[in-house]
Design a protein around this motif. Structure first.
Motif, PDB file in Angstrom:
ATOM      1  N   ASP A  96       0.833  -1.213   0.000  1.00 10.45           N
ATOM      2  CA  ASP A  96       0.000   0.000   0.000  1.00 10.45           C
ATOM      3  C   ASP A  96       0.861   1.254   0.000  1.00 10.45           C
ATOM      4  O   ASP A  96       0.589   2.209  -0.744  1.00 10.45           O
ATOM      5  CB  ASP A  96      -0.928   0.017   1.219  1.00 10.45           C
ATOM      6  CG  ASP A  96      -1.960  -1.080   1.190  1.00 10.45           C
ATOM      7  OD1 ASP A  96      -2.254  -1.611   0.102  1.00 10.45           O
ATOM      8  OD2 ASP A  96      -2.486  -1.419   2.273  1.00 10.45           O
ATOM      9  N   ASN A  97       1.897   1.263   0.834  1.00 14.40           N
ATOM     10  CA  ASN A  97       2.769   2.444   0.910  1.00 14.40           C
ATOM     11  C   ASN A  97       3.530   2.658  -0.397  1.00 14.40           C
ATOM     12  O   ASN A  97       3.709   3.795  -0.839  1.00 14.40           O
ATOM     13  CB  ASN A  97       3.739   2.318   2.088  1.00 14.40           C
ATOM     14  CG  ASN A  97       3.020   2.452   3.423  1.00 14.40           C
ATOM     15  OD1 ASN A  97       1.972   3.085   3.506  1.00 14.40           O
ATOM     16  ND2 ASN A  97       3.564   1.846   4.442  1.00 14.40           N
ATOM     17  N   PHE A  98       3.986   1.579  -1.017  1.00 15.05           N
ATOM     18  CA  PHE A  98       4.632   1.707  -2.321  1.00 15.05           C
ATOM     19  C   PHE A  98       3.662   2.304  -3.338  1.00 15.05           C
ATOM     20  O   PHE A  98       4.032   3.188  -4.109  1.00 15.05           O
ATOM     21  CB  PHE A  98       5.124   0.347  -2.820  1.00 15.05           C
ATOM     22  CG  PHE A  98       6.583   0.092  -2.566  1.00 15.05           C
ATOM     23  CD1 PHE A  98       7.567   0.850  -3.174  1.00 15.05           C
ATOM     24  CD2 PHE A  98       6.964  -0.941  -1.733  1.00 15.05           C
ATOM     25  CE1 PHE A  98       8.907   0.596  -2.959  1.00 15.05           C
ATOM     26  CE2 PHE A  98       8.309  -1.201  -1.507  1.00 15.05           C
ATOM     27  CZ  PHE A  98       9.285  -0.430  -2.116  1.00 15.05           C
ATOM     28  N   SER A  99       2.430   1.827  -3.363  1.00 15.83           N
ATOM     29  CA  SER A  99       1.440   2.337  -4.324  1.00 15.83           C
ATOM     30  C   SER A  99       1.204   3.820  -4.111  1.00 15.83           C
ATOM     31  O   SER A  99       1.115   4.593  -5.089  1.00 15.83           O
ATOM     32  CB  SER A  99       0.121   1.584  -4.176  1.00 15.83           C
ATOM     33  OG  SER A  99       0.286   0.258  -4.561  1.00 15.83           O
ATOM     34  N   GLU A 119       9.896   2.161  -8.323  1.00 16.29           N
ATOM     35  CA  GLU A 119       8.975   1.353  -9.125  1.00 16.29           C
ATOM     36  C   GLU A 119       9.589  -0.014  -9.440  1.00 16.29           C
ATOM     37  O   GLU A 119       8.892  -1.034  -9.420  1.00 16.29           O
ATOM     38  CB  GLU A 119       8.622   2.097 -10.416  1.00 16.29           C
ATOM     39  CG  GLU A 119       7.508   1.436 -11.183  1.00 16.29           C
ATOM     40  CD  GLU A 119       7.055   2.272 -12.365  1.00 16.29           C
ATOM     41  OE1 GLU A 119       6.658   1.666 -13.363  1.00 16.29           O
ATOM     42  OE2 GLU A 119       7.103   3.515 -12.272  1.00 16.29           O
ATOM     43  N   MET A 120      10.889  -0.047  -9.699  1.00 12.87           N
ATOM     44  CA  MET A 120      11.573  -1.315  -9.952  1.00 12.87           C
ATOM     45  C   MET A 120      11.548  -2.198  -8.697  1.00 12.87           C
ATOM     46  O   MET A 120      11.317  -3.407  -8.774  1.00 12.87           O
ATOM     47  CB  MET A 120      13.014  -1.066 -10.420  1.00 12.87           C
ATOM     48  CG  MET A 120      13.084  -0.456 -11.811  1.00 12.87           C
ATOM     49  SD  MET A 120      14.730   0.130 -12.281  1.00 12.87           S
ATOM     50  CE  MET A 120      15.690  -1.342 -12.177  1.00 12.87           C
ATOM     51  N   ILE A 121      11.792  -1.596  -7.548  1.00 13.48           N
ATOM     52  CA  ILE A 121      11.761  -2.347  -6.290  1.00 13.48           C
ATOM     53  C   ILE A 121      10.355  -2.869  -6.030  1.00 13.48           C
ATOM     54  O   ILE A 121      10.167  -4.038  -5.654  1.00 13.48           O
ATOM     55  CB  ILE A 121      12.240  -1.463  -5.106  1.00 13.48           C
ATOM     56  CG1 ILE A 121      13.711  -1.109  -5.277  1.00 13.48           C
ATOM     57  CG2 ILE A 121      12.001  -2.165  -3.775  1.00 13.48           C
ATOM     58  CD1 ILE A 121      14.203  -0.041  -4.320  1.00 13.48           C
ATOM     59  N   TYR A 122       9.365  -2.014  -6.245  1.00  9.48           N
ATOM     60  CA  TYR A 122       7.973  -2.409  -6.057  1.00  9.48           C
ATOM     61  C   TYR A 122       7.606  -3.582  -6.967  1.00  9.48           C
ATOM     62  O   TYR A 122       6.985  -4.553  -6.541  1.00  9.48           O
ATOM     63  CB  TYR A 122       7.055  -1.208  -6.324  1.00  9.48           C
ATOM     64  CG  TYR A 122       5.580  -1.534  -6.309  1.00  9.48           C
ATOM     65  CD1 TYR A 122       4.938  -1.827  -5.109  1.00  9.48           C
ATOM     66  CD2 TYR A 122       4.841  -1.528  -7.487  1.00  9.48           C
ATOM     67  CE1 TYR A 122       3.584  -2.122  -5.091  1.00  9.48           C
ATOM     68  CE2 TYR A 122       3.485  -1.820  -7.475  1.00  9.48           C
ATOM     69  CZ  TYR A 122       2.865  -2.113  -6.274  1.00  9.48           C
ATOM     70  OH  TYR A 122       1.523  -2.405  -6.261  1.00  9.48           O
ATOM     71  N   ARG A 123       7.997  -3.509  -8.232  1.00  6.44           N
ATOM     72  CA  ARG A 123       7.687  -4.573  -9.194  1.00  6.44           C
ATOM     73  C   ARG A 123       8.365  -5.882  -8.781  1.00  6.44           C
ATOM     74  O   ARG A 123       7.774  -6.948  -8.858  1.00  6.44           O
ATOM     75  CB  ARG A 123       8.144  -4.123 -10.592  1.00  6.44           C
ATOM     76  CG  ARG A 123       7.987  -5.108 -11.696  1.00  6.44           C
ATOM     77  CD  ARG A 123       6.626  -5.641 -12.034  1.00  6.44           C
ATOM     78  NE  ARG A 123       5.480  -4.804 -11.850  1.00  6.44           N
ATOM     79  CZ  ARG A 123       4.253  -5.251 -11.558  1.00  6.44           C
ATOM     80  NH1 ARG A 123       4.014  -6.526 -11.429  1.00  6.44           N
ATOM     81  NH2 ARG A 123       3.253  -4.434 -11.394  1.00  6.44           N
ATOM     82  N   GLU A 168     -12.150   1.848  -6.164  1.00  5.50           N
ATOM     83  CA  GLU A 168     -11.445   1.014  -5.190  1.00  5.50           C
ATOM     84  C   GLU A 168     -10.633   1.936  -4.292  1.00  5.50           C
ATOM     85  O   GLU A 168      -9.755   2.655  -4.761  1.00  5.50           O
ATOM     86  CB  GLU A 168     -10.527   0.018  -5.915  1.00  5.50           C
ATOM     87  CG  GLU A 168      -9.802  -0.919  -4.986  1.00  5.50           C
ATOM     88  CD  GLU A 168      -8.935  -1.903  -5.742  1.00  5.50           C
ATOM     89  OE1 GLU A 168      -9.039  -3.102  -5.445  1.00  5.50           O
ATOM     90  OE2 GLU A 168      -8.165  -1.477  -6.627  1.00  5.50           O
ATOM     91  N   LEU A 169     -10.941   1.914  -2.986  1.00 10.35           N
ATOM     92  CA  LEU A 169     -10.259   2.794  -2.042  1.00 10.35           C
ATOM     93  C   LEU A 169      -9.004   2.137  -1.461  1.00 10.35           C
ATOM     94  O   LEU A 169      -8.049   2.823  -1.115  1.00 10.35           O
ATOM     95  CB  LEU A 169     -11.219   3.196  -0.924  1.00 10.35           C
ATOM     96  CG  LEU A 169     -12.518   3.852  -1.413  1.00 10.35           C
ATOM     97  CD1 LEU A 169     -13.497   4.028  -0.268  1.00 10.35           C
ATOM     98  CD2 LEU A 169     -12.221   5.176  -2.089  1.00 10.35           C
ATOM     99  N   GLN A 170      -9.028   0.823  -1.327  1.00 12.40           N
ATOM    100  CA  GLN A 170      -7.853   0.078  -0.882  1.00 12.40           C
ATOM    101  C   GLN A 170      -7.874  -1.287  -1.573  1.00 12.40           C
ATOM    102  O   GLN A 170      -8.907  -1.957  -1.609  1.00 12.40           O
ATOM    103  CB  GLN A 170      -7.852  -0.120   0.640  1.00 12.40           C
ATOM    104  CG  GLN A 170      -6.610  -0.820   1.153  1.00 12.40           C
ATOM    105  CD  GLN A 170      -6.659  -1.041   2.661  1.00 12.40           C
ATOM    106  OE1 GLN A 170      -7.713  -1.378   3.209  1.00 12.40           O
ATOM    107  NE2 GLN A 170      -5.536  -0.835   3.311  1.00 12.40           N
TER     108      GLN A 170
END
Length: 189
Positions: A96-99, A119-123, A168-170
């Motif tokens: 959630d925090n990454f998004s 974004e690379m880390i998140y992916r 979509e809220l979460q």
């Protein structure tokens, strides 16, 4: 190690019962031949009934043992299937925090390159979690399903049918076929 010893102990119990049954059958045969001549068929009937009772006990014990083995196997399979549930649940706030961080706009080139790295880390994190069975629940523009969505708000949009998820809220997630967290959504009235 304990499970193997439990199985061995149960096998020993079943073997002991089988030996006991065989001993009683042999003694019943010897007694029945001697007593048929002296006391008639009453004792034979009594021993036959005892033998049937013991056979029923043995069959029940065997059925209980088979049910136990089946339950243990099913529990073991479920445990293996959902072994990563706790860690995935704890990592959902990180996703959630990454998004949220990635939804911000970059004002400078430095921030833009940092956002690309994030974004690379998140992916990479998302790929690793998906390999463990994490699946994102699709919500927006889908029919509201209380098994997968949690309605937080309602709104009236005349352009869309009733019961459609407007926003979509979460994000919600599944672990294989189990809901880890339902999607928090806004639903059309």
């Amino acid at each position: 190690m304990e499970k193997n010893s439990e199985v061995v102990n149960e096998d020993v119990v079943v073997d002991d019962l089988n030996e006991e049954m065989n001993t009683e059958i042999i003694s019943d045969e010897v007694l029945s031949e001697e007593t048929i001549d002296s006391e008639g068929g009453d004792i034979v009937k009594e021993f036959t009934m005892k033998l049937q009772e013991e056979e029923n006990k043995r069959l029940r014990l065997h059925a209980d043992y088979e049910n136990f083995k089946r339950r243990v196997t099913l529990d073991k399979e479920a445990q293996q299937k959902y072994r990563s549930q706790n860690i995935l649940t704890n990592l959902l706030p990180v996703l959630d925090n990454f998004s949220r961080a990635l939804s911000l706009e970059a004002n400078s080139e430095e921030v833009s390159s940092m956002m690309t790295g994030m974004e690379m880390i998140y992916r990479t994190l998302l790929d690793a979690l998906e390999a463990e069975g994490l699946v994102e629940i699709e919500a927006e523009d889908k029919d509201f399903d209380p098994n997968f969505h949690q309605a937080i708000m309602t709104e009236n949009d005349p352009d869309k049918p009733s019961g459609i998820v407007l926003e979509e809220l979460q994000k919600g997630y599944l672990l294989k076929d189990r809901v880890l967290r339902p999607s928090m959504v806004k639903v059309n009235e």
